[in-house]
Design a protein around this motif. Sequence first.
Motif, PDB file in Angstrom:
ATOM      1  N   GLY A  90      -8.815  -3.902  10.272  1.00 29.33           N
ATOM      2  CA  GLY A  90      -8.328  -2.527  10.219  1.00 29.33           C
ATOM      3  C   GLY A  90      -7.506  -2.271   8.979  1.00 29.33           C
ATOM      4  O   GLY A  90      -7.577  -1.203   8.375  1.00 29.33           O
ATOM      5  N   LEU A  91      -6.736  -3.260   8.578  1.00 29.71           N
ATOM      6  CA  LEU A  91      -5.915  -3.125   7.372  1.00 29.71           C
ATOM      7  C   LEU A  91      -6.783  -2.958   6.136  1.00 29.71           C
ATOM      8  O   LEU A  91      -6.454  -2.191   5.223  1.00 29.71           O
ATOM      9  CB  LEU A  91      -5.027  -4.351   7.227  1.00 29.71           C
ATOM     10  N   LEU A  92      -7.915  -3.643   6.132  1.00 27.75           N
ATOM     11  CA  LEU A  92      -8.850  -3.501   5.008  1.00 27.75           C
ATOM     12  C   LEU A  92      -9.343  -2.062   4.910  1.00 27.75           C
ATOM     13  O   LEU A  92      -9.407  -1.478   3.816  1.00 27.75           O
ATOM     14  CB  LEU A  92     -10.015  -4.464   5.226  1.00 27.75           C
ATOM     15  N   ARG A  93      -9.652  -1.464   6.085  1.00 24.85           N
ATOM     16  CA  ARG A  93     -10.094  -0.068   6.050  1.00 24.85           C
ATOM     17  C   ARG A  93      -8.962   0.840   5.593  1.00 24.85           C
ATOM     18  O   ARG A  93      -9.185   1.823   4.893  1.00 24.85           O
ATOM     19  CB  ARG A  93     -10.616   0.323   7.442  1.00 24.85           C
ATOM     20  N   LEU A  94      -7.733   0.482   5.976  1.00 23.51           N
ATOM     21  CA  LEU A  94      -6.589   1.275   5.521  1.00 23.51           C
ATOM     22  C   LEU A  94      -6.465   1.223   4.010  1.00 23.51           C
ATOM     23  O   LEU A  94      -6.141   2.215   3.361  1.00 23.51           O
ATOM     24  CB  LEU A  94      -5.310   0.756   6.172  1.00 23.51           C
ATOM     25  N   ALA A  95      -6.759   0.063   3.438  1.00 18.96           N
ATOM     26  CA  ALA A  95      -6.641  -0.052   1.993  1.00 18.96           C
ATOM     27  C   ALA A  95      -7.803   0.634   1.291  1.00 18.96           C
ATOM     28  O   ALA A  95      -7.621   1.264   0.255  1.00 18.96           O
ATOM     29  CB  ALA A  95      -6.575  -1.519   1.589  1.00 18.96           C
ATOM     30  N   LEU A  96      -9.025   0.529   1.849  1.00 22.14           N
ATOM     31  CA  LEU A  96     -10.202   1.029   1.154  1.00 22.14           C
ATOM     32  C   LEU A  96     -10.417   2.518   1.341  1.00 22.14           C
ATOM     33  O   LEU A  96     -10.765   3.222   0.406  1.00 22.14           O
ATOM     34  CB  LEU A  96     -11.447   0.283   1.643  1.00 22.14           C
ATOM     35  N   LEU A 110       1.057   7.009   5.917  1.00 16.75           N
ATOM     36  CA  LEU A 110       0.290   6.262   6.919  1.00 16.75           C
ATOM     37  C   LEU A 110       0.558   4.770   6.792  1.00 16.75           C
ATOM     38  O   LEU A 110       0.741   4.069   7.804  1.00 16.75           O
ATOM     39  CB  LEU A 110      -1.202   6.533   6.748  1.00 16.75           C
ATOM     40  N   ALA A 142      -8.015   4.102  10.935  1.00 19.96           N
ATOM     41  CA  ALA A 142      -7.549   2.711  10.884  1.00 19.96           C
ATOM     42  C   ALA A 142      -6.206   2.570  11.575  1.00 19.96           C
ATOM     43  O   ALA A 142      -5.967   1.620  12.339  1.00 19.96           O
ATOM     44  CB  ALA A 142      -7.445   2.253   9.429  1.00 19.96           C
ATOM     45  N   LEU A 166       0.836  -1.206   0.000  1.00 20.66           N
ATOM     46  CA  LEU A 166       0.000   0.000   0.000  1.00 20.66           C
ATOM     47  C   LEU A 166       0.869   1.253   0.000  1.00 20.66           C
ATOM     48  O   LEU A 166       0.549   2.240  -0.665  1.00 20.66           O
ATOM     49  CB  LEU A 166      -0.909   0.003   1.226  1.00 20.66           C
ATOM     50  N   LEU A 201     -15.546  -0.273  12.429  1.00 20.92           N
ATOM     51  CA  LEU A 201     -14.666   0.424  11.497  1.00 20.92           C
ATOM     52  C   LEU A 201     -15.049   0.122  10.058  1.00 20.92           C
ATOM     53  O   LEU A 201     -14.920   0.967   9.175  1.00 20.92           O
ATOM     54  CB  LEU A 201     -13.237  -0.022  11.763  1.00 20.92           C
ATOM     55  N   MET A 202     -15.547  -1.100   9.797  1.00 20.04           N
ATOM     56  CA  MET A 202     -15.937  -1.431   8.438  1.00 20.04           C
ATOM     57  C   MET A 202     -17.341  -0.971   8.091  1.00 20.04           C
ATOM     58  O   MET A 202     -17.611  -0.541   6.980  1.00 20.04           O
ATOM     59  CB  MET A 202     -15.862  -2.952   8.222  1.00 20.04           C
ATOM     60  N   ARG A 218      -8.213   6.630   6.937  1.00 23.87           N
ATOM     61  CA  ARG A 218      -6.978   5.856   7.090  1.00 23.87           C
ATOM     62  C   ARG A 218      -6.325   6.148   8.436  1.00 23.87           C
ATOM     63  O   ARG A 218      -5.751   5.259   9.059  1.00 23.87           O
ATOM     64  CB  ARG A 218      -6.026   6.176   5.951  1.00 23.87           C
TER      65      ARG A 218
END
Lengths: 86, 90, 118, 174, 88, 155, 122
Positions: free
Chosen positions: E22-28, A35, E38, A23, C25-26, E35
């Motif tokens: 949380g990583l998924l939210r960081l990516a999306l 980040l 997240a 990322l 969070l999602m 971000r």
Amino acid sequence: MNVDYVGIMHVVVLLIVLVSAYLAIKLKNLLSAVLALAVMSLLLSLEFYLLHAPDVAIAEAGIGAGLTTAIYVLAIRATRHLEGGA
Amino acid sequence: MRNAVAGVALLVMAAFLFYAAVEMHSFGSPAYSDMDDYFIENAQKETGANNVVTSIVFDYRGFDTLGEATVLFTAVAGTTAVFKKRREKK
Amino acid sequence: MIPECVIYLFLGIGLFFNFMGSIGLMRMPDIYTRLHAATKCTTFGSIFTSLAVIIYGILWWYDGHSSYAPLATHTIVALAAILVTNPTGAHAIARASHRAGVKPERAVVDRLEEVKLP
Amino acid sequence: MIGAIILTSVLAFLAWLFMTMGSGNLLYLWDLKEIYAGIFFSVVTGVVAGRFVKGKDWRMLNPARWFLFAAYLIGPFFIAMAKANFDVAYRVITGKIRPGIVRIRPNLKTDLGITMLANSITLTPGTLSVDVDENSGDLFVHWINVKNGAEEKDICDYKLVCGKFPDWIRRIAE
Amino acid sequence: MSDMSTIFLITGTLLLAYMLIGLLRLALGPTVGDRVVALDTINTLVVAGMILLGAAFKEIIYIDVAIVYALLSFIGTLYIAKYMEGGM
Amino acid sequence: MMAMSKIVRTVSNLLYFFILIFGFYIVMHGHLTPGGGFQGGAVLASAIALIIVAHGIEKAKKFYSEFSLTSCESLGLVLFISLAFLGIFMTFFYNFLSPGAQPAIPIFSTEPPLGPNLGNLNTGGVIPLMNIAVGIEVIGGLGAIVYVMFRGGKK
Amino acid sequence: MNYLYNFPFIVVAILIAMGFYAMMFKRNLIKIVIGLNIVESAVNLFLIALGYRKGAVAPIYTNAPVAKGAPAHSMVLPTPQALTLTAIVIGVATTAMILSFVVQIGKHYGTIDAKKARRLKG
């Protein structure tokens, strides 16, 4: 039942490190990339912790949590108005 | 054209790295550790510090640390020189 | 026997709330509601998992290992640090994103929009 | 100035004692060398960080306030926090929200009081402090479930949003 | 006091699994703010996991790492927040 | 240069002295627990970064100057090198205070027992002193980096 | 056979490849610095993983549960940790220096795009 939980943790932590490094390279917005780099540093510190290197984990934590993010943000601030900046 | 050459070079390097990683000695059992065993056994007696890592950093390999401290000094000097405040006219 | 059950219970509660925080969070629609879920639930869950470790450390200490006291005290320090910094960080993020122009989604009222603060 | 330095040194020394607990035999807990080092570094910390502590914070040295603070943390704050988490869990599962940002006027004077109130609000049911008016001490609160009728008034009643917290904090910090 | 390392290890592993969300939210995450949220969540989870692992390994001196992270992750958040609100 | 909101400033003032005392704890216990000069110096430099970001550079200029930070760094390096030179009668970087040293100096030279011992600060020979020297250097260096970049990069 | 067989080393290889990709093909100078940072982290991870010993504890005698006889073979190797420790602090200082050069390049050329800055000489 004898499961190697520490082994599972190694795998999961290293996977998160890989994804966050991807990322950090992939994201177009420079702030988002920073980040992702912070997340990578965080999980790398956890990996050092799992590898029984608490000295290195403290160094990575102290550097990666505050100072690296601060320096990158300051550099982005100084170049944001330029072409090629975010 | 240049990009293609660079890409091929990168792929070759990645392949070599991958091969080396797979063919490494197994994770969790280091091959040669004589020096480290010496440090682990004798560090507490010789230097009197409980933390073996610190005794290596400051005692056995003090020269390394001196070099790194000098590199740190130089890097900070470079940064401050780049951002030197220009003298303002009074 | 009883302390062990308390430790299991606290770990379970902590896991549940941390899970809720991650799910929130999602699922939540915009940044402010995500902050609600993330901050509250993860802080609460971390309090409980840390409390389990504190009880474990105190029991160990009580068993006569006086030099194992730092397990409890340092965990209390880490817990206090989380309790102070987490809500403040959430406040900073919320304020920054409101100033950056992110509107609260589906909002019925937005008083902050009307008063321009310096 | 001198008062602030002494206050910071004492606080730092307490923190040092807490962190080095269990290191020796003095009172079964501390080692004498640790205490010497602690005194030295507490004085250094007081000299460096003393100017960031305001003179008014002397009142926080009163032990009665500490007990009140502990009672506040264990009693109403913890209960409200538990309620908050079940509330958020419910909203996470069902997705029922009605958000909005309202303005409240808690009438707190000191910085410490406003900070404690804002952090308490962030950790308790359905509310998140977004901004603070520096002059009047008003707080802008993001409310996840605005009650009917609360959105019409310019300044919302704080009892609706955060219950009795401002009263507790007035007793603790002012 | 019986040995409770295993239960702490299981809890730590589950916390790591939550980190993936949380990583998924960081990516999306559509905006930078999402971000940062997240990142904050992952921070708290890592601190909790480090405390649990310190208890599981029975190494009391490891808790220092968790304290350092809990104290200092706040600073990175503040820098990013200050940049986002345009104050720098 | 704006400061951040009142809540952030108050919490920063509260956290500042705690981060400082914790950094000193890490530096002092470097030879007993994980930590040491590099790590503790990084933590203390982060405290400086916290004050700069919370109060803005205009206010932070009253407390730190570039000269004080860089002179801190130079002082640390000089202390480190002179500690190394003090053992020159045997060899450079000789640990002249350690338990096994030949002209025995009975300070900092207790041989620590094997097993749990946290409070033995007076062990390790010159290692604690070198920790302090390196700590001073790292505080000065990293603090100066953040300070200078915050002040100079504005456009 | 351990399913964890050399997994950290493989991750190190992938991380180094990714970092080099960013350094070679990205045009933004700050992205290049990020790639450099990733390579540096990967090398640190490689050194620490090299010194790991299965079932061992950290090389610190405080609270280490070792028998009095032969503590070797029950602690992880300390030398790579000592090397990595200093490398991390040096890494942040050099990163700051490179970033300050990037800022100066931006001030001088008016762009931080690597290709354009290379074309504009003077």
